[in-house]
Design a protein around this motif. Structure first.
Motif, short mmCIF file in Angstrom:
data_model
loop_
_atom_site.label_atom_id
_atom_site.label_comp_id
_atom_site.label_asym_id
_atom_site.label_seq_id
_atom_site.Cartn_x
_atom_site.Cartn_y
_atom_site.Cartn_z
N SER A 1 0.85 -1.20 0.00
CA SER A 1 0.00 0.00 0.00
C SER A 1 0.88 1.24 0.00
O SER A 1 2.04 1.20 0.40
N TYR A 2 0.31 2.34 -0.46
CA TYR A 2 1.03 3.61 -0.50
C TYR A 2 0.99 4.24 0.88
O TYR A 2 0.19 3.83 1.73
N PRO A 3 1.81 5.28 1.14
CA PRO A 3 1.72 5.99 2.41
C PRO A 3 0.27 6.44 2.65
O PRO A 3 -0.47 6.70 1.71
N GLU A 4 -0.10 6.53 3.91
CA GLU A 4 -1.49 6.72 4.27
C GLU A 4 -2.22 7.86 3.56
O GLU A 4 -3.32 7.67 3.06
N GLU B 1 -3.15 6.78 0.11
CA GLU B 1 -4.23 5.78 0.14
C GLU B 1 -5.58 6.46 0.35
O GLU B 1 -6.57 6.11 -0.29
N LYS B 2 -5.60 7.44 1.23
CA LYS B 2 -6.86 8.15 1.49
C LYS B 2 -7.34 8.89 0.25
O LYS B 2 -8.53 8.89 -0.06
N GLU C 1 -8.81 6.52 -2.14
CA GLU C 1 -10.15 6.14 -1.69
C GLU C 1 -11.19 7.20 -2.03
O GLU C 1 -12.26 6.89 -2.54
#
Lengths: 83, 677
Positions: free
Chosen positions: B177-180, B183-184, B187
């Motif tokens: 996954s990518y850094p948070e 990812e947000k 989304e």
């Protein structure tokens, strides 16, 4: 910062910026060449430039080599290839 | 078709993917084209347990951004045909880069993967120790090690593939996954894409689309343009992108790439141990490259290898040519005799002997040349030299407005334009490719040599060599001038930048060289056979009609056509109907020009020279040779131009410009020559 085309054989540099179209940038990226990556210049003569990136040799046309900006990485490589 | 019957094989160029493919499927392969484009598509069958499975060999690719035909094909195949299983071949000694493709495939939502760590011997030689178990556990996919060129690990690979085909569900999730914050952002964008099916046909697909939009992928941005929710999507995209770049402090595109390669670096440092010194020494390949890409030595070495290729193609290939020619002559006679014996109609004997066997045979005699040319090419490709050739020629080719990779097809054109035009497939820019195809027929192929030899021998016996060389030279000069002209007229702009991997030098395995050569030669036979078969029947028919006329006489339809066409050739100095007919028949294949003149003048080829010396002057003979060089690509070449450009327009243009240019140059030679002679 200076263009990759002006590098000397044996130099280890860090890629700073790649100018040029999306297609070219993506192509280089999938071959492991992207801003932040360290590369070694294997040969830089009048024609295309050969670099080592992630253990592979990649040849880059002179025109393109002028559009890839690099910067020094501190130390010099030991594997000087005399062109 | 049962989905479980298809496995796709993917991998970087030079990962040994073809060797793995050959080891898996043996000789049970089918070579064709991908729909709509002309990149070779290879399929083979393999028996896994008791299930017969089709393995599709995807083009060698580095990533999935669809910047070249190859990558688009691979991506579209994976997305639309959804093969049940994808096996990816990786170079074990270079996982730093080779793991990028599997990561991209996972991101695309391909969940059933098998990783093949190939060339394990090279990795060991480099002192690398790979924790295969650990890698497999972390990525959640089976990992198999092979040394495909020695068939090591192939049985284990088959077992693994068979096991994976039986599994109903994917066992683990997506490990990366990518850094948070990123990812947000993905989304947020996915939410708005969800209700729009073309952009989100599956959950993974939605994520991929969101990711591509954030990366600024032009193809996906264009897709959004067609969506009814275009404005909402684009405004959210801009917002998410700006938020993220503000938070990260630099541009998103770079952040995404770094995250991906960062993850791979992590994997490699965890699972690959390097024994001995970390220092990379100058490898054997680097040492060879120092010599062959040297600015002074590179060109002479390249030219020497090209000369060797020619030597092989002409001397060794030519050795077989006479025998095959004799074989077809023999077959033709026997066929005619057989028809005579069973009291068949004479027209059937003529159709078989003159039409089909004579016509198709005249092309098939060149099979040995083609075979040896492809043999030389395969060797250069398998050793890794071919990439260097293009590299060395890059600067010279820029003068033509093309780049180094175009040089290889040009050189191959001296052998035969058909495989030469097929070789343009390696060019990633469609414009460069069309220019290279359009000027390729100007390279004097081996079929034009008989014409030169006949005419130069008959009328320039003292300077035969010089005259023949001048024609080869004229072809090259015309190609350079026209490439420049077409570039300015139709395809403005720079050629695609030269970016190519220089693979390590390797000793080729004879098996794969021969298999490769054989497959390519077979394509030539098949394609040439179908096109020529249809044409020879037509031409034979025209030469035999109206009924009762002597075959290929002036009273036949073709003779009438010759008489009709001859006045057009008058300004070029050879306005007699036999010349017109010879050139007309020559469309079939250039060497037929000689054969036709032989038939029409009713002499064997030995005495043909004498007759020609009577009817032609040195000047008209030279004009005739220039005409033969340029006037039209042969039928097989026209067929391959059509197939490779996928356009009737360019095919018509190629035929049109060469007809005019050939005639024009012949007229210039004759008219200007007359002033001095």
């Amino acid at each position: 910062m200076w263009p990759l085309a002006l590098c000397k054989p044996g130099e280890k540099v860090v890629v700073k910026d790649i100018a040029g179209g999306m297609g070219v940038r993506k192509r280089l990226e999938s071959m492991g060449l992207y801003p932040g990556e360290e590369i070694t210049v294997l040969s830089a003569q009048k024609g295309p430039v050969i670099v080592r990136v992630k253990g592979c040799r990649v040849g880059i046309g002179r025109g393109m080599a002028h559009k890839i900006m690099v910067a020094a990485n501190g130390q010099k490589g030991e594997e000087a290839v005399n062109g | 078709m049962d989905k479980k019957q298809v496995i796709a094989l993917a991998g970087n160029p030079n990962s040994g993917k073809t060797t793995v493919f050959n080891a898996l499927t043996g000789t049970r392969q089918k070579v064709g084209n991908w729909p709509g484009v002309t990149v070779e598509r290879k399929e083979g069958k393999v028996l896994l347990g008791n299930r017969e499975v089709t393995v599709v060999d995807l083009p060698g690719i580095y990533g999935l951004t669809a910047s070249s035909i190859d990558e688009r094909i691979a991506r579209d195949f994976l997305l639309t045909e959804r093969p049940f299983l994808v096996a990816i071949v990786l170079d074990s000694s270079n996982l730093d880069r080779h793991l990028y493709l599997p990561l991209q495939l996972m991101e695309l939502g391909v969940s059933r993967l098998v990783l093949i760590l190939n060339m394990m011997d090279e990795a060991r030689a480099k002192g690398l120790e790979i924790d295969v178990e650990g890698l497999s556990r972390t990525l959640g996919v089976p990992v198999v090690t092979t040394v495909a060129n020695k068939r090591v690990g192939i049985e284990e690979l088959k077992k693994t593939l068979a096991r994976e085909l039986e599994k109903e569900h994917q066992t683990s999730g997506f490990p990366f996954s990518y850094p948070e914050p990123i990812e947000k952002g993905i989304e947020r964008l996915s939410e708005i894409l969800k209700p729009h099916p073309p952009l989100s046909s599956s959950p993974h697909n939605t994520r991929w689309t969101a990711l591509k939009l954030l990366e600024g992928d032009e193809e996906y941005l264009a897709r959004v343009q067609n969506s009814p929710a275009k404005e909402r999507i684009l405004s959210l995209l801009t917002m998410v992108k700006e938020d993220l770049e503000a938070e990260l402090g630099y541009d998103l595109e770079t952040a995404l790439v770094e995250a991906r390669y960062g993850y791979i670096k992590g994997l490699v440092s965890e699972f690959v141990k390097r024994k001995g010194s970390l220092e990379q020494r100058l490898s054997m390949s680097d040492k060879i490259d120092k010599v062959v890409t040297n600015r002074f030595l590179g060109l002479p070495i390249f030219l020497f290898l090209m000369w060797l290729t020619f030597k092989l193609t002409f001397s060794v290939g030519g050795f077989f040519l006479d025998y095959i020619d004799a074989l077809f002559g023999f077959l033709g006679e026997k066929a005619a005799l057989l028809v005579h014996l069973v009291h068949g109609p004479p027209w059937l004997a003529s159709l078989l002997q003159n039409g089909i066997i004579g016509g198709v045979g005249s092309v098939l005699v060149f099979l040995p040349n083609i075979f040896f040319l492809f043999l030389a090419i395969s060797i250069m490709e398998e050793t890794g030299y071919m990439a260097r050739g293009a590299f060395v020629m890059d600067r010279l080719m820029h003068a033509m407005g093309l780049h180094g990779k175009s040089f290889i097809p040009m050189v191959l054109g001296f052998g035969c334009n058909v495989p030469a035009i097929m070789a343009t497939r390696t060019l990633e820019n469609p414009k460069d490719r069309i220019i290279t195809i359009l000027v390729n027929p100007l390279m004097s192929c081996s079929a034009r040599l008989p014409i030169y030899v006949l005419f130069a021998g008959a009328l320039f016996s003292a300077h035969q060599g010089t005259v023949i060389f001048s024609l080869y030279f004229l072809g090259v000069v015309l190609a350079i001038l026209l490439a420049r002209l077409f570039k300015t007229l139709f395809f403005k702009g720079e050629p695609a930048p030269l970016i190519m991997e220089l693979p390590p030098y390797r000793l080729p395995t004879w098996k794969s060289v021969l298999l490769n050569t054989w497959q390519r030669s077979l394509i030539f036979v098949k394609k040439a056979g179908t096109i020529i078969f249809a044409t020879v029947v037509l031409i034979w028919f025209l030469a035999s009609m109206p009924l009762g006329v002597e075959y290929a006489s002036q009273q036949s339809i073709i003779g009438g056509m010759g008489t009709f066409l001859a006045p057009i050739l008058k300004p070029a100095g050879f306005g007699f109907w036999q010349a017109a007919v010879a050139l007309f028949f020559g469309i079939l294949a250039k060497e037929v020009v000689v054969g036709t003149l032989g038939t029409l003048y009713g002499t064997g080829e030995e005495k043909l020279g004498t007759v020609i010396a009577h009817q032609f002057t040195p000047l008209t003979a030279y004009a005739f040779m220039v005409m033969s060089l340029v006037y039209i690509p042969c039928i097989a070449t026209i067929g391959v131009i059509r197939r490779e450009t996928n356009s009737w327009k360019w095919t018509a243009f190629s035929v049109g410009y060469s007809l005019f240019l050939g005639w024009f140059l012949a007229v210039v030679v004759y008219q200007v020559g007359r002033l001095f002679l």
